[in-house]
Motif scaffolding. Structure first.
Motif, PDB file in Angstrom:
ATOM      1  N   ALA A   9       0.816  -1.208   0.000  1.00  0.00           N
ATOM      2  CA  ALA A   9       0.000   0.000   0.000  1.00  0.00           C
ATOM      3  C   ALA A   9       0.856   1.267   0.000  1.00  0.00           C
ATOM      4  CB  ALA A   9      -0.943   0.007   1.203  1.00  0.00           C
ATOM      5  N   PHE A  10       2.133   1.152   0.307  1.00  0.00           N
ATOM      6  CA  PHE A  10       3.006   2.321   0.295  1.00  0.00           C
ATOM      7  C   PHE A  10       3.299   2.798  -1.126  1.00  0.00           C
ATOM      8  CE2 PHE A  10       5.318   2.623   4.624  1.00  0.00           C
ATOM      9  CZ  PHE A  10       4.110   2.589   5.286  1.00  0.00           C
ATOM     10  N   THR A  11       2.993   1.997  -2.127  1.00  0.00           N
ATOM     11  CA  THR A  11       3.290   2.434  -3.491  1.00  0.00           C
ATOM     12  C   THR A  11       2.535   3.707  -3.848  1.00  0.00           C
ATOM     13  OG1 THR A  11       1.596   0.979  -4.433  1.00  0.00           O
ATOM     14  CG2 THR A  11       3.877   0.137  -4.367  1.00  0.00           C
ATOM     15  N   HIS A  12       1.364   3.908  -3.310  1.00  0.00           N
ATOM     16  CA  HIS A  12       0.622   5.135  -3.616  1.00  0.00           C
ATOM     17  C   HIS A  12       0.973   6.281  -2.666  1.00  0.00           C
ATOM     18  CE1 HIS A  12      -2.146   3.493  -0.584  1.00  0.00           C
ATOM     19  NE2 HIS A  12      -2.521   4.739  -0.398  1.00  0.00           N
ATOM     20  N   LYS A  13       1.960   6.070  -1.800  1.00  0.00           N
ATOM     21  CA  LYS A  13       2.395   7.106  -0.861  1.00  0.00           C
ATOM     22  C   LYS A  13       3.819   7.578  -1.146  1.00  0.00           C
ATOM     23  CE  LYS A  13      -0.630   5.219   2.640  1.00  0.00           C
ATOM     24  NZ  LYS A  13      -0.751   4.432   3.833  1.00  0.00           N
ATOM     25  N   VAL A  14       4.373   7.187  -2.284  1.00  0.00           N
ATOM     26  CA  VAL A  14       5.762   7.529  -2.609  1.00  0.00           C
ATOM     27  C   VAL A  14       5.967   9.042  -2.579  1.00  0.00           C
ATOM     28  CG1 VAL A  14       7.512   7.506  -4.438  1.00  0.00           C
ATOM     29  CG2 VAL A  14       6.276   5.408  -3.867  1.00  0.00           C
ATOM     30  N   GLY A  15       5.075   9.801  -3.198  1.00  0.00           N
ATOM     31  CA  GLY A  15       5.221  11.256  -3.227  1.00  0.00           C
ATOM     32  C   GLY A  15       5.218  11.848  -1.832  1.00  0.00           C
ATOM     33  N   ALA A  16       4.293  11.412  -1.001  1.00  0.00           N
ATOM     34  CA  ALA A  16       4.218  11.922   0.373  1.00  0.00           C
ATOM     35  C   ALA A  16       5.460  11.531   1.170  1.00  0.00           C
ATOM     36  CB  ALA A  16       2.957  11.400   1.059  1.00  0.00           C
TER      37      ALA A  16
END
Length: 166
Positions: A9-16
């Motif tokens: 699920a961290f893949t969609h939090k890379v930018g953050a």
């Protein structure tokens, strides 16, 4: 500070994550969706069976929700990871890690400019390399038992299948 997470699920939090930790480095371990999606569904089903007495099978709506989240994770990685600077990200296929753990770990260290690996890790890699040929999954599950098809996954995640030659 070192933080290691293997949460897809961290893949969609890379930018953050990059915003808070600008020097962060990422290893994306990508697994064939034809294996990963039913594996995840099977795991969640097993957890629910343990936690909720009387639970039997997932509803189609539950399967769709979990599948949509899995798809979102793959697509976020495809969107965000290629934009990271050299030396801050590495993508490895899960099958390559399993087949040649020493080479994969050395590639991680080299690409990300990490010190090591140390003697303890080299010993663990020796043990892992000796088990490579012995590994056989005990799990038996497939897309069909969840109402999904290979054609659908290949269509929905065509870029993933193409990029990683799954």
């Amino acid at each position: 500070v070192w933080v290691v997470s293997k949460n897809p699920a961290f893949t969609h939090k890379v930018g953050a994550l990059r915003g808070v930790f600008p020097d962060a480095r990422f290893v994306y371990l990508v697994r064939n969706p034809l294996q990963a999606v039913p594996s995840r569904l099977s795991l969640i089903r097993a957890i629910w069976r343990q936690r909720f007495p009387g639970f039997g099978e997932m509803t189609p709506a539950q399967v769709e929700t979990i599948y949509a989240d899995s798809k979102r994770n793959y697509l976020a990685a495809e969107r965000d990871l290629p934009g990271l600077p050299d030396g801050h990200q590495l993508t490895l296929r899960y099958d390559d890690l399993v087949a040649a753990p020493r080479g994969a770990v050395h590639r991680i260290y080299d690409t990300l400019g990490l010190p090591g690996p140390d003697g303890a890790l080299e010993a663990a890699l020796d043990a892992a390399e000796s088990r490579v040929r012995e590994r056989v999954s005990r799990h038996d599950y497939g897309l069909a038992e969840f109402g999904l098809t290979e054609a659908r996954l290949r269509s929905d995640l065509a870029g993933v299948f193409e990029r990683y030659r799954f």
